[in-house]
Motif scaffolding. Structure first.
Motif, PDB file in Angstrom:
ATOM      1  N   ARG A  31       0.822  -1.210   0.000  1.00  0.00           N
ATOM      2  CA  ARG A  31       0.000   0.000   0.000  1.00  0.00           C
ATOM      3  C   ARG A  31       0.860   1.267   0.000  1.00  0.00           C
ATOM      4  O   ARG A  31       0.334   2.364   0.118  1.00  0.00           O
ATOM      5  CB  ARG A  31      -0.946   0.008   1.201  1.00  0.00           C
ATOM      6  N   GLY A  32       2.178   1.099  -0.088  1.00  0.00           N
ATOM      7  CA  GLY A  32       3.066   2.239  -0.251  1.00  0.00           C
ATOM      8  C   GLY A  32       3.668   2.807   1.002  1.00  0.00           C
ATOM      9  O   GLY A  32       4.335   3.852   0.948  1.00  0.00           O
ATOM     10  N   LEU A  33       3.496   2.147   2.142  1.00  0.00           N
ATOM     11  CA  LEU A  33       4.073   2.662   3.377  1.00  0.00           C
ATOM     12  C   LEU A  33       5.521   2.200   3.546  1.00  0.00           C
ATOM     13  O   LEU A  33       5.856   1.052   3.258  1.00  0.00           O
ATOM     14  CB  LEU A  33       3.268   2.184   4.592  1.00  0.00           C
ATOM     15  N   ASN A  34       6.374   3.107   4.000  1.00  0.00           N
ATOM     16  CA  ASN A  34       7.708   2.727   4.449  1.00  0.00           C
ATOM     17  C   ASN A  34       7.585   2.028   5.801  1.00  0.00           C
ATOM     18  O   ASN A  34       6.639   2.283   6.559  1.00  0.00           O
ATOM     19  CB  ASN A  34       8.601   3.962   4.577  1.00  0.00           C
ATOM     20  N   LEU A  35       8.561   1.177   6.115  1.00  0.00           N
ATOM     21  CA  LEU A  35       8.395   0.317   7.283  1.00  0.00           C
ATOM     22  C   LEU A  35       9.587   0.358   8.231  1.00  0.00           C
ATOM     23  O   LEU A  35      10.738   0.402   7.805  1.00  0.00           O
ATOM     24  CB  LEU A  35       8.195  -1.132   6.832  1.00  0.00           C
ATOM     25  N   ILE A  36       9.242   0.305   9.519  1.00  0.00           N
ATOM     26  CA  ILE A  36      10.206   0.022  10.572  1.00  0.00           C
ATOM     27  C   ILE A  36       9.778  -1.308  11.177  1.00  0.00           C
ATOM     28  O   ILE A  36       8.699  -1.415  11.763  1.00  0.00           O
ATOM     29  CB  ILE A  36      10.210   1.116  11.655  1.00  0.00           C
ATOM     30  N   LEU A  37      10.595  -2.327  10.997  1.00  0.00           N
ATOM     31  CA  LEU A  37      10.263  -3.668  11.455  1.00  0.00           C
ATOM     32  C   LEU A  37      11.050  -3.996  12.713  1.00  0.00           C
ATOM     33  O   LEU A  37      12.272  -3.819  12.752  1.00  0.00           O
ATOM     34  CB  LEU A  37      10.572  -4.699  10.364  1.00  0.00           C
ATOM     35  N   VAL A  38      10.350  -4.492  13.720  1.00  0.00           N
ATOM     36  CA  VAL A  38      10.971  -4.745  15.020  1.00  0.00           C
ATOM     37  C   VAL A  38      10.671  -6.175  15.467  1.00  0.00           C
ATOM     38  O   VAL A  38       9.532  -6.653  15.341  1.00  0.00           O
ATOM     39  CB  VAL A  38      10.455  -3.748  16.078  1.00  0.00           C
ATOM     40  N   ALA A  39      11.676  -6.850  15.960  1.00  0.00           N
ATOM     41  CA  ALA A  39      11.546  -8.169  16.588  1.00  0.00           C
ATOM     42  C   ALA A  39      12.849  -8.443  17.319  1.00  0.00           C
ATOM     43  O   ALA A  39      13.805  -7.663  17.231  1.00  0.00           O
ATOM     44  CB  ALA A  39      11.248  -9.254  15.564  1.00  0.00           C
ATOM     45  N   ARG A  40      12.910  -9.553  18.029  1.00  0.00           N
ATOM     46  CA  ARG A  40      14.156  -9.894  18.719  1.00  0.00           C
ATOM     47  C   ARG A  40      15.170 -10.518  17.770  1.00  0.00           C
ATOM     48  O   ARG A  40      16.347 -10.223  17.826  1.00  0.00           O
ATOM     49  CB  ARG A  40      13.866 -10.855  19.881  1.00  0.00           C
ATOM     50  N   ARG A  41      14.716 -11.407  16.893  1.00  0.00           N
ATOM     51  CA  ARG A  41      15.641 -12.162  16.027  1.00  0.00           C
ATOM     52  C   ARG A  41      16.010 -11.325  14.805  1.00  0.00           C
ATOM     53  O   ARG A  41      15.155 -11.023  13.965  1.00  0.00           O
ATOM     54  CB  ARG A  41      15.006 -13.476  15.609  1.00  0.00           C
ATOM     55  N   VAL A  42      17.245 -10.946  14.720  1.00  0.00           N
ATOM     56  CA  VAL A  42      17.662  -9.998  13.702  1.00  0.00           C
ATOM     57  C   VAL A  42      17.783 -10.637  12.323  1.00  0.00           C
ATOM     58  O   VAL A  42      17.528  -9.967  11.313  1.00  0.00           O
ATOM     59  CB  VAL A  42      18.981  -9.307  14.117  1.00  0.00           C
ATOM     60  N   GLU A  43      18.166 -11.899  12.233  1.00  0.00           N
ATOM     61  CA  GLU A  43      18.409 -12.508  10.918  1.00  0.00           C
ATOM     62  C   GLU A  43      17.150 -12.571  10.052  1.00  0.00           C
ATOM     63  O   GLU A  43      17.154 -12.064   8.920  1.00  0.00           O
ATOM     64  CB  GLU A  43      19.023 -13.903  11.070  1.00  0.00           C
ATOM     65  N   PRO A  44      16.063 -13.177  10.530  1.00  0.00           N
ATOM     66  CA  PRO A  44      14.867 -13.201   9.684  1.00  0.00           C
ATOM     67  C   PRO A  44      14.286 -11.816   9.449  1.00  0.00           C
ATOM     68  O   PRO A  44      13.701 -11.551   8.397  1.00  0.00           O
ATOM     69  CB  PRO A  44      13.889 -14.089  10.465  1.00  0.00           C
ATOM     70  N   LEU A  45      14.465 -10.925  10.420  1.00  0.00           N
ATOM     71  CA  LEU A  45      13.945  -9.571  10.280  1.00  0.00           C
ATOM     72  C   LEU A  45      14.690  -8.827   9.169  1.00  0.00           C
ATOM     73  O   LEU A  45      14.075  -8.152   8.332  1.00  0.00           O
ATOM     74  CB  LEU A  45      14.108  -8.829  11.605  1.00  0.00           C
ATOM     75  N   ASP A  55      10.806  -6.095  -3.403  1.00  0.00           N
ATOM     76  CA  ASP A  55       9.501  -6.409  -3.984  1.00  0.00           C
ATOM     77  C   ASP A  55       8.607  -5.183  -4.147  1.00  0.00           C
ATOM     78  O   ASP A  55       7.824  -5.110  -5.097  1.00  0.00           O
ATOM     79  CB  ASP A  55       8.773  -7.441  -3.122  1.00  0.00           C
ATOM     80  N   TYR A  56       8.703  -4.226  -3.224  1.00  0.00           N
ATOM     81  CA  TYR A  56       7.718  -3.151  -3.201  1.00  0.00           C
ATOM     82  C   TYR A  56       8.305  -1.757  -3.398  1.00  0.00           C
ATOM     83  O   TYR A  56       7.553  -0.790  -3.526  1.00  0.00           O
ATOM     84  CB  TYR A  56       6.934  -3.184  -1.879  1.00  0.00           C
ATOM     85  N   GLY A  57       9.618  -1.625  -3.384  1.00  0.00           N
ATOM     86  CA  GLY A  57      10.232  -0.334  -3.652  1.00  0.00           C
ATOM     87  C   GLY A  57      10.016   0.707  -2.580  1.00  0.00           C
ATOM     88  O   GLY A  57      10.062   1.913  -2.855  1.00  0.00           O
ATOM     89  N   VAL A  58       9.795   0.277  -1.344  1.00  0.00           N
ATOM     90  CA  VAL A  58       9.649   1.214  -0.234  1.00  0.00           C
ATOM     91  C   VAL A  58      10.904   1.158   0.627  1.00  0.00           C
ATOM     92  O   VAL A  58      11.711   0.231   0.525  1.00  0.00           O
ATOM     93  CB  VAL A  58       8.408   0.881   0.620  1.00  0.00           C
ATOM     94  N   ASP A  59      11.067   2.148   1.494  1.00  0.00           N
ATOM     95  CA  ASP A  59      12.158   2.112   2.458  1.00  0.00           C
ATOM     96  C   ASP A  59      11.751   1.189   3.603  1.00  0.00           C
ATOM     97  O   ASP A  59      10.616   1.246   4.107  1.00  0.00           O
ATOM     98  CB  ASP A  59      12.449   3.501   3.005  1.00  0.00           C
ATOM     99  N   CYS A  60      12.679   0.351   4.033  1.00  0.00           N
ATOM    100  CA  CYS A  60      12.362  -0.616   5.090  1.00  0.00           C
ATOM    101  C   CYS A  60      13.595  -0.809   5.957  1.00  0.00           C
ATOM    102  O   CYS A  60      14.672  -1.125   5.454  1.00  0.00           O
ATOM    103  CB  CYS A  60      11.920  -1.944   4.480  1.00  0.00           C
ATOM    104  N   MET A  61      13.430  -0.598   7.251  1.00  0.00           N
ATOM    105  CA  MET A  61      14.540  -0.769   8.169  1.00  0.00           C
ATOM    106  C   MET A  61      14.167  -1.772   9.250  1.00  0.00           C
ATOM    107  O   MET A  61      12.988  -1.942   9.585  1.00  0.00           O
ATOM    108  CB  MET A  61      14.938   0.563   8.794  1.00  0.00           C
TER     109      MET A  61
END
Length: 269
Positions: A31-45, A55-61
């Motif tokens: 839907r075009g939102l940039n993302l901040i993804l949070v979890a404990r396990r860094v590798e899959p994140l 895949d979506y051309g958004v900023d993702c950290m």
């Protein structure tokens, strides 16, 4: 209102490494939102973050943060920095203990309460204030049907989810007049890696009626403007396992809010 304007430009998804959290991340990116993804396990994140950008051309950290720690909400705010977070999705919260209340160490329950209650409350405070000032935004609390009753075997977990439900309803009543949406997405059995792991430890097979993580995330996003409650598998007017329908809960909280505000604010049902 355009979805990206209403809930963007950034969404923060906690508990994003797998399951419903990863599904939320992908669908919000679509839907075009940039993302901040949070979890404990860094590798899959990190892998998910890179895949979403491709895949979506958004900023993702991605940020590894333990949400059971006292300063977790401070770390969420720090990683967001000056980014405008228009959507907060608090998806972490499963009970991986698999024990009755007195059959494990108290510290395990304290960590669960910290993650599902204190961090939820503090994160909503941190990110809800700027949303109210901007008069747009959304908060999505991922709950459980356990919130509606005291479930033997998951006493602390059910108690934390009951807190989230009542807290989220009241927050909806306070923020809806200011253009900020709040939704408690009450999930049932969902096919996620965490759920599969818990069932396997107990020697049980995954129930055949489990919802898919993608379908649950889709419903949450669709119902976000229509808080404060959405029950998986039930129509808005159907009480079902909840005892009272989402529509009736909405009307009740709207009435309470109108009385509490004494005409200073108004709320739409």
């Amino acid at each position: 209102m355009d979805f990206k304007f209403r809930y963007g430009p950034w969404a923060l998804v906690a508990g994003a490494s797998e399951g419903t959290g990863a599904s939320f991340a992908r669908q919000l990116a679509a839907r075009g939102l940039n993302l901040i993804l949070v979890a404990r396990r860094v590798e899959p994140l990190t892998a998910l973050s890179r895949q979403i950008e491709t895949d979506y051309g958004v900023d993702c950290m991605a940020a590894s943060i333990d949400l059971t720690q006292f300063d977790a909400a401070d770390k969420l705010a720090a990683i967001a920095g000056d980014r405008e977070v228009g959507l907060l999705v608090l998806n972490a919260g499963a009970d991986a203990t698999g024990a009755r209340f007195l059959d494990t160490e108290l510290v395990n329950w304290e960590a669960l309460v910290m993650r599902n209650v204190m961090t939820v409350m503090r994160a909503c405070y941190r990110f809800g204030g700027p949303m109210r000032d901007r008069k747009r935004g959304g908060i999505l609390l991922c709950g459980s049907g356990a919130c509606y009753a005291g479930f033997p075997g998951i006493a602390t977990y059910a108690g934390t989810k009951a807190f989230d439900l009542i807290f989220g309803e009241a927050l909806w009543g306070e923020l809806q007049p200011h253009g900020v949406d709040v939704l408690n997405l009450i999930m049932g059995r969902t096919d996620t890696p965490a759920h599969r792991e818990i069932m396997a430890r107990q020697g049980l097979a995954l129930p055949p009626d489990c919802a898919s993580a993608d379908d649950v995330a889709t419903l949450g996003i669709e119902r976000l403007p229509h808080g404060p409650v959405c029950n998986w598998g039930l129509d808005d007017s159907d009480a079902g396992f909840a005892g009272i329908s989402a529509a009736d809960r909405r009307r009740r909280i709207a009435q309470i809010a109108q009385l509490a505000f004494s005409g200073k604010d108004t709320i739409d049902e």
